[in-house]
Design a protein around this motif. Structure first.
Motif, PDB file in Angstrom:
ATOM      1  N   ASP A 132       0.319  -1.040   0.299  1.00  0.00           N
ATOM      2  CA  ASP A 132       0.421   0.367   0.128  1.00  0.00           C
ATOM      3  C   ASP A 132       1.052   1.262   0.332  1.00  0.00           C
ATOM      4  O   ASP A 132       0.465   2.081  -0.447  1.00  0.00           O
ATOM      5  CB  ASP A 132      -1.473  -0.160   0.913  1.00  0.00           C
ATOM      6  N   ALA A 133       2.170   1.259   0.830  1.00  0.00           N
ATOM      7  CA  ALA A 133       2.872   2.288   1.011  1.00  0.00           C
ATOM      8  C   ALA A 133       3.625   3.178  -0.867  1.00  0.00           C
ATOM      9  O   ALA A 133       3.963   3.794  -0.859  1.00  0.00           O
ATOM     10  CB  ALA A 133       4.502   1.960   2.161  1.00  0.00           C
ATOM     11  N   MET A 134       4.421   1.631  -0.936  1.00  0.00           N
ATOM     12  CA  MET A 134       4.733   1.779  -2.505  1.00  0.00           C
ATOM     13  C   MET A 134       3.365   2.079  -3.573  1.00  0.00           C
ATOM     14  O   MET A 134       3.419   3.527  -4.420  1.00  0.00           O
ATOM     15  CB  MET A 134       4.664   0.151  -3.246  1.00  0.00           C
ATOM     16  N   GLU A 135       1.907   2.017  -3.609  1.00  0.00           N
ATOM     17  CA  GLU A 135       0.886   2.724  -4.063  1.00  0.00           C
ATOM     18  C   GLU A 135       0.516   3.415  -3.803  1.00  0.00           C
ATOM     19  O   GLU A 135       0.629   4.375  -4.749  1.00  0.00           O
ATOM     20  CB  GLU A 135      -0.298   1.313  -3.828  1.00  0.00           C
ATOM     21  N   VAL A 136       0.858   4.385  -2.971  1.00  0.00           N
ATOM     22  CA  VAL A 136       0.397   5.387  -2.376  1.00  0.00           C
ATOM     23  C   VAL A 136       1.197   6.717  -2.443  1.00  0.00           C
ATOM     24  O   VAL A 136       1.595   7.828  -2.828  1.00  0.00           O
ATOM     25  CB  VAL A 136      -0.604   5.951  -0.344  1.00  0.00           C
ATOM     26  N   SER A 137       2.649   6.146  -2.880  1.00  0.00           N
ATOM     27  CA  SER A 137       3.478   6.993  -3.503  1.00  0.00           C
ATOM     28  C   SER A 137       3.990   7.045  -5.070  1.00  0.00           C
ATOM     29  O   SER A 137       4.963   7.466  -5.262  1.00  0.00           O
ATOM     30  CB  SER A 137       5.348   6.635  -2.763  1.00  0.00           C
ATOM     31  N   GLY A 138       2.469   6.525  -5.509  1.00  0.00           N
ATOM     32  CA  GLY A 138       2.965   6.595  -7.057  1.00  0.00           C
ATOM     33  C   GLY A 138       3.779   6.026  -6.775  1.00  0.00           C
ATOM     34  O   GLY A 138       3.929   6.093  -9.025  1.00  0.00           O
TER      35      GLY A 138
ATOM     36  N   GLN B 226      -0.692  10.319 -10.577  1.00  0.00           N
ATOM     37  CA  GLN B 226      -0.249  11.599 -10.392  1.00  0.00           C
ATOM     38  C   GLN B 226      -0.872  12.310  -8.852  1.00  0.00           C
ATOM     39  O   GLN B 226      -0.207  13.164  -7.961  1.00  0.00           O
ATOM     40  CB  GLN B 226      -0.600  12.211 -11.786  1.00  0.00           C
ATOM     41  N   LEU B 227      -2.078  12.449  -8.808  1.00  0.00           N
ATOM     42  CA  LEU B 227      -2.628  12.822  -7.833  1.00  0.00           C
ATOM     43  C   LEU B 227      -2.058  12.357  -6.649  1.00  0.00           C
ATOM     44  O   LEU B 227      -1.793  13.129  -5.687  1.00  0.00           O
ATOM     45  CB  LEU B 227      -4.240  12.586  -7.912  1.00  0.00           C
ATOM     46  N   ARG B 228      -1.305  11.203  -6.572  1.00  0.00           N
ATOM     47  CA  ARG B 228      -1.232  10.674  -5.335  1.00  0.00           C
ATOM     48  C   ARG B 228       0.279  10.973  -4.803  1.00  0.00           C
ATOM     49  O   ARG B 228       0.747  10.906  -3.470  1.00  0.00           O
ATOM     50  CB  ARG B 228      -1.178   9.184  -5.279  1.00  0.00           C
ATOM     51  N   LEU B 229       1.012  11.764  -5.793  1.00  0.00           N
ATOM     52  CA  LEU B 229       1.855  12.307  -5.711  1.00  0.00           C
ATOM     53  C   LEU B 229       1.543  13.672  -4.501  1.00  0.00           C
ATOM     54  O   LEU B 229       2.724  14.427  -4.147  1.00  0.00           O
ATOM     55  CB  LEU B 229       3.515  12.883  -6.730  1.00  0.00           C
ATOM     56  N   LYS B 230       1.023  14.394  -4.891  1.00  0.00           N
ATOM     57  CA  LYS B 230       0.817  15.003  -4.221  1.00  0.00           C
ATOM     58  C   LYS B 230       0.156  15.092  -1.879  1.00  0.00           C
ATOM     59  O   LYS B 230      -0.780  15.690  -1.655  1.00  0.00           O
ATOM     60  CB  LYS B 230       0.025  16.221  -5.182  1.00  0.00           C
ATOM     61  N   LEU B 231       0.054  12.992  -3.035  1.00  0.00           N
ATOM     62  CA  LEU B 231      -0.365  12.836  -1.166  1.00  0.00           C
ATOM     63  C   LEU B 231       0.848  12.031  -0.079  1.00  0.00           C
ATOM     64  O   LEU B 231       0.866  11.638  -0.746  1.00  0.00           O
ATOM     65  CB  LEU B 231      -1.958  11.963  -1.435  1.00  0.00           C
TER      66      LEU B 231
END
Lengths: 259, 257
Positions: free
Chosen positions: A127-133, B88-93
């Motif tokens: 999940d951490a990889m996923e949310v870091s784009g 792309q949005l997640r880069l801002k989160l």
């Protein structure tokens, strides 16, 4: 409240099938598209290939010795022990080397992939990889499946050689056959189709071991129990599928041979 | 702990949620949640375990899909984004996980480098090292660069987890139980860090917690999740100024006399 299309169990079974299908399709989509995780692929190739060498060497060598020893009495009844190198080479090249390599890989690599990805899932690292784009599928799954698909055929060739050497030790001990004569008989018994079909089979086995390990780990249930189940299920499922694939491949190759 | 008054722009919503529902099997977790997060604000979401607080921020970050409702993050409806747009949005989160979720096969520096090198491909090794040093310094762990996550304490892991999210300079931070499992002194340090991140990096944050000390220290506004909906909202004092037994028992459980 969630509504089910059929029953809860049937819905889940269909969902599982759909998930497996999407997982495989996603692999093929992402394997050929950038970004390429070359560093991780090389690292995984080392893990799958080089780290498996000691186990493969010992197992392959022993299989060569044992198979030769067990085949000798039957052949000697007909006074045909001189056929041993041909018999052994056909058995090793056509079936034993690809199967033994795939089974060892399923046990060593498949379980380790299942446990590693399972524990990453449980500790929310995926999940951490996923949310870091970052695309965790590309980094974790594509790299591992490519590594097993590429390295298991290479290991299979190595197993062939080691098993044939093990068989030679036994043949030389009993029949005093020279290395040149032994390998002369070995190569006269096997054809290009034998080696080629074993290579193709090993690519399929490698893909299966990697895919099953990754799938089980990637979708493992939460908790430490989930990690254990993922590792165990990766081995059992991969071995089962490898045997089924061997059976199907044997039928197809025999049909080609008969043509 | 006294908190500096932050600059909050109450006309600029960075997150806007309307009628959000989410169920798992037969359990309705979120039942029509409405929520706004304003630019520069630290919003604390309070609630007992299992009330769906973490589910809420996982939906915001696109890790889970909502059953119904609208979730707008920085003006984009999360459920309607393509995987590429979501990436792309997640880069801002920035998402700080409850158990830090550090990659345990990598060193601290490699953990920080991981998202950076994948999104800023033009950086030299020198630039990467400099950025890592800046964020490690921001969380007060410059000396831990080459350590493995297993060699760090719980508080240090939390700090590195926060540092890893800060490296991409997010506009919004999502903290999932930032003080869970930490001793009181380390908890205070983490609370200070959350306020420091808000001030220094100008982030807007949602902090999920059931720790009232944390809520009081970091929250500019608090909301309380009860029975799948936000029942109370306001400052710390406003939220707990009620005769509602459920709210009072939550307060008493945290501050046993």
């Amino acid at each position: 409240m969630r509504r089910y299309v059929t029953t809860r169990r049937l819905d889940r079974a269909f969902l599982e099938l759909y998930r497996i299908y999407s997982f495989i399709i996603r692999f093929f989509k992402e394997a050929f598209l950038p970004p390429y995780e070359f560093k991780e692929i090389i690292k995984q190739c080392y893990e799958v290939g080089v780290r498996s060498l000691p186990l493969i060497s010992v197992t392959g060598f022993i299989i060569g010795i044992v198979f030769t020893n067990q085949s000798r009495p039957s052949l000697s009844e007909f006074g045909a022990t001189s056929w041993l190198p041909s018999l052994i080479s056909i058995a090793i090249v056509r079936a034993l080397a690809p199967l033994v390599t795939a089974i060892i890989a399923a046990g060593r690599v498949g379980s380790s992939i299942g446990a590693e990805l399972g524990s990453m899932k449980v500790t929310e690292q995926i999940d951490a990889m996923e949310v870091s784009g970052t695309n965790p599928f590309n980094f974790l799954v594509v790299s591992r499946v490519l590594a097993t698909t590429l390295m298991i055929p290479a290991l299979m060739i190595y197993t062939m050689f080691v098993a044939l050497m093990g068989a030679y030790v036994n043949v030389h001990q009993h029949e005093l056959t020279s290395l040149t004569t032994y390998f002369g008989q070995v190569f006269s018994a096997i054809s290009f189709l034998d080696i080629f079909s074993s290579l193709i089979k090993s690519f399929i086995f490698g893909f299966t071991v990697g895919m099953v390990g990754c799938y089980k780990g990637y979708y493992s249930s939460k908790g430490t129990e989930g990690v254990g189940k993922a590792a165990n299920s990766a081995v059992v499922t991969a071995m089962f599928l490898v045997f089924i694939e061997e059976l199907l491949a044997m039928q197809i190759i025999n049909a080609i041979r008969a043509m | 702990m006294h908190k500096e008054t932050p600059k909050i722009n109450y006309t600029d919503k960075v997150i806007e949620i309307k009628g959000l529902t989410k169920s798992f099997d037969e359990n309705d977790i979120l039942r029509g949640v409405d929520l706004d997060l304003y630019r520069g604000e630290n919003l604390v979401v309070l609630g007992r375990s299992g009330t769906g607080k973490s589910v809420l921020i996982k939906i915001i970050s696109g890790l889970l899909r909502a059953d119904e409702g609208i979730v707008n993050v920085l003006g984009q409806n999360v459920s309607k984004l393509t995987p590429k747009e979501l990436q792309q949005l997640r880069l801002k989160l920035g998402f700080s996980f409850q158990n830090s979720a550090l990659y345990d096969s990598m060193t601290v520096a490699e953990n920080l480098e991981f998202p950076l090198v994948r999104h800023q491909t033009n950086l030299t090794r020198r630039d990467i090292n400099r950025i890592i040093d800046v964020v490690l310094d921001a969380v007060g762990l410059a000396q831990s660069r080459d350590q493995m996550p297993s060699e760090l304490s719980g508080g240090q892991r939390k700090r590195i987890g926060i540092a890893r999210t800060l490296i991409l300079k997010p506009e919004i931070m999502l903290y999932d139980e930032p003080t869970a499992g930490l001793d009181p002194i380390t908890s205070i340090e983490i609370n200070k860090l959350i306020n420091e991140v808000q001030r220094r990096f100008k982030t807007s944050s949602i902090i999920i917690t059931h720790d009232l000390t944390c809520a009081r220290s970091v929250g500019d506004r608090l909301v309380m999740l009860l029975d799948g909906q936000f029942q109370r909202q306001g400052t710390f004092e406003e939220v707990f100024d009620t005769d509602d037994e459920r709210v009072q028992s939550f307060y008493n459980y945290n501050f046993i006399d």
